[in-house]
Structures are given as C-alpha cells and as structure tokens.
Write a protein that holds these residues in place. Sequence first.
Motif, short mmCIF file in Angstrom:
data_model
loop_
_atom_site.label_atom_id
_atom_site.label_comp_id
_atom_site.label_asym_id
_atom_site.label_seq_id
_atom_site.Cartn_x
_atom_site.Cartn_y
_atom_site.Cartn_z
N ASP A 59 -6.86 3.79 -1.21
CA ASP A 59 -5.73 3.07 -0.62
C ASP A 59 -5.01 2.20 -1.66
O ASP A 59 -4.95 0.98 -1.54
CB ASP A 59 -6.21 2.20 0.55
N ASN B 147 0.01 4.14 1.05
CA ASN B 147 -0.20 4.94 2.24
C ASN B 147 0.50 4.39 3.48
O ASN B 147 0.46 5.02 4.54
CB ASN B 147 -1.70 5.09 2.51
N PRO C 67 0.82 -1.21 0.00
CA PRO C 67 0.00 0.00 0.00
C PRO C 67 0.86 1.26 0.00
O PRO C 67 1.80 1.38 0.77
CB PRO C 67 -0.81 -0.13 1.30
N TYR D 52 -5.02 11.67 0.28
CA TYR D 52 -4.42 10.39 0.65
C TYR D 52 -5.21 9.75 1.80
O TYR D 52 -5.89 10.42 2.58
CB TYR D 52 -2.97 10.58 1.06
N CYS D 53 -5.07 8.45 1.89
CA CYS D 53 -5.56 7.62 3.01
C CYS D 53 -7.06 7.35 2.94
O CYS D 53 -7.46 6.19 3.05
CB CYS D 53 -5.20 8.23 4.37
#
Length: 448
Positions: A82, A60, A58, A76-77
């Motif tokens: 993701d 993130n 991933p 992001y996140c």
Amino acid sequence: MKSQSSTLLAEVRTFRQNHPEVRYVDLIALDIPGHFYGKRYPVEMLEKVAAGSPLKLPQNAVLLGAQGGLFKIGDYCFHDGDPDANRRLVPGTLKPVSWEAQPLGQMLITSDGTEAPIEFEPREVLAKVLERLQHKGIHPVVAFELEFYLLDKKLDDGLPQFARDPLSDDADDQPNLHIERLSRFSEVLDDMAQTAQAQGIDITVITAELGPGQFEINFGHCDDGLRAADWAALFCRSTRGVALKHGYRASFMAKPYLQFPGSGMHVHVSLYDGAGNNLLAAHQQQPLRHAVAGCLQLLPHCMPIFSPNHNAFRRLGGTVNAATRASWGFEDRDACVRIPESDPRNLRIEHRLASADANPYLVLAAILAGLEHGLEAGQEPIAPLNEDRNSGADFPLEMLDAVRAMQHQAVVRDKLGAEFIDVYCENKRQDHLAFQQEINAREYRWFL
C-alpha cells in the motif's frame, strides 16, 4: 518547477487573504468509479505544499470500488505494501466551498505531471491521450453536457421520491420540458449555477428535461481537455452539496426511474490544428467521416467506461434518445455519435452514449482515442441513421460481456494504456460481482 511553485504559492496566499475565515481545504481527486477521495489540509500546511513540500496519498486510493472497498487487482492493494504516491496541486482550482456548514476550501490534486504518475489514475489517462494528440498537432476543444435528477431529500424505504414543487408543495411527477419548471425550481438551480461559476466552471444553458425533476446543464467549449473534464467532475460535487442545502438530493444516477428517461453525459468535441483550422472540416469533411468511423469501431470496446455500473446499462434502449447500437447521424439524437448542424469553423461530433455518472476523464479519453484511431485508419463509417434507420453495430449490454470486449482489444490497450485497461477491467468485474452478492426482496418473491 520554480515558476509553478511561485504561481501556486501566490494562489494560496491570495485565497487566504480573500477568505480569512477558511481554516481547512479539501484536496481532492477522482477515483476510478468517479468518486472524490482526498485529505482535509489546514490552510497553512497547504501553503507549504504550494511552496514545494511533498504531497503524498496512498496510490491504491484510486482503485476503490463503488462502495469504497479495495479489490485484489494483480499485485495492487494486498501485495504491494500500500505505497504512497506523489500528487501535485492543480493550479487555478483553489476555490471556496459554499455548501458546507463551516467555511471550507477545495482544490484538485493529481498525479499527472509528477515524476511517477499513476498509470491508472483517470486524470493521468486523459493527460497522456491529450499529450499524444498535441505532439501530432491535434488540439481538441471540448464541451460537456450533464443531465441529473432532483429528488426529495428523504428516501422512501430506500427508494427515491419525486422532488417537491416549491410553489405547490406537490410532487414534480409530471415529465415535461416546460420552461416553467425552471422558474419553479429557480432558487436551487440558480444557486447551483452560481456555485459552479464560483468554482471556475463555465456554465451556459440550463434546460428542463423530459423526466420529472430532471434537468440538464451545459458547459462552455474549452480548449483544455483536462480543464473541461475538471469542470464536469467538480460540477457533480458542488451540485450534490447545493441540492442538500436546499432540501433536495441531486443524482447523476444513470437510470433512477425505469419508466422515465435516464441521465446522460453528452460530450461535444472539435479538433483543430496549430493554426486554428478545424481538422474535421477539411477536404469536404472527409476527416469527419474517418473520425466517426474510429469512434464507432472502438465504442463496443469502451462500454465499461461509458456505462460504468449495472444501473447504467439500464439506460440503454427503451426510452427516448438512448441508443442500443453504435450508430451515427446528422442532427439525429437517436445516434450514439451525432453531428450537430454548424458552420465549418465549429464542425464537431456530439458523443451521446455515456451515462451521467461515468468518469468524465475516462469518457473524454475514450472518445479522443476513437477519433484519433479513425483519423489514422482513414476508413469510411457505416451508413448514418439519416440514410438507414437500421444502421449500427452491436455493443455489449451487460458488464461482464463489456469487460471481456474491452480487456484484450489491441487498439484500446494501445491508446489508453495496457496497465490502465487491466486495472480498470478488473475493478469493474469485481464491483459487478460484489453487487450481485445480495438477495433482494424481488428474488425471494419470485423464487422462495
């Protein structure tokens, strides 16, 4: 790519031949706060990755906070699905792990050098800085020094306890620099050094530092900046593991004891041209002065890198050799930027401000960005401490102030990458706010 795959495949096969007992290998990388994340791979699957199979984790994972949580940072996140991002194996880093209960291996992975590097991955940030310098004909040689404390394995109501002297079984609670402390703790220190060397890390000098149970390890000078930072990161991991095996904790926490010195990350940097000439020593050392000026100008805007958490700011001031202002000097350990005595061939700066728990990739990237900026600007630095003990420029001493000073500074954004700066500053801001979301016993005692 085929050449690299064949090299990696040979490395994995040789490792399997030499360590047939190892069934799993930890593939690891450093996140923004300086913690390792990754996956544990069966060794036969690692051989497939080395041969060219995709390696994805991933994206993130790089953004994890100090306690492992995810913060909303831009899109992001929580608004990007993701996604996975490609990683690659770092050649030469597949080594056995000797501090775990079961046979194990470990190997560094990174996104730098892939088709779509993660802009805010610490190793990628440093890789970009080094690539830019290389295009300019500038080749850094780097050596890290790391201080750390040995603590008792057991905490006392969550608080650290002094390491027990193996000879007397008394607490090593007397701060000193005595060589005998190296002998008394030689079993664990020797194991740390040998384990680091088995990881390919060039360990040189071991010193008993001023704090009780505090030591310093020096690494050899390395002409590959990424490898030098790899050494610092891997040393922290192996040292913690070896300490636990011997019944201790090894902590790189910046300031575990208020009454004793904190632990720093000192970085020595020389700059050479393609012919091996020391650029800092040319023209009666005028480039050295320009490089120092650049370091000092950017230093106040890089404090979230040099002091990456609330505790790290506690280390600054109040104890020996910890500056509270951006300063420099010849053979002066009170300065942020020290110029050690040396011949022209080895002329270098020693950057002494970063805490031991800072991210080594980012620390080196920030230092090199300052040196580069100084060489470009060609300005004279402020007076050295040798001439004026009050010389120096203020820098932020609290995280939120430091983040504000960093986020919109044009040179820092240009040198380290605007996307990285935005992500990093928000990560540090959210981490700091999360740290504040707890009322401790002292607060009740003062205000209840």
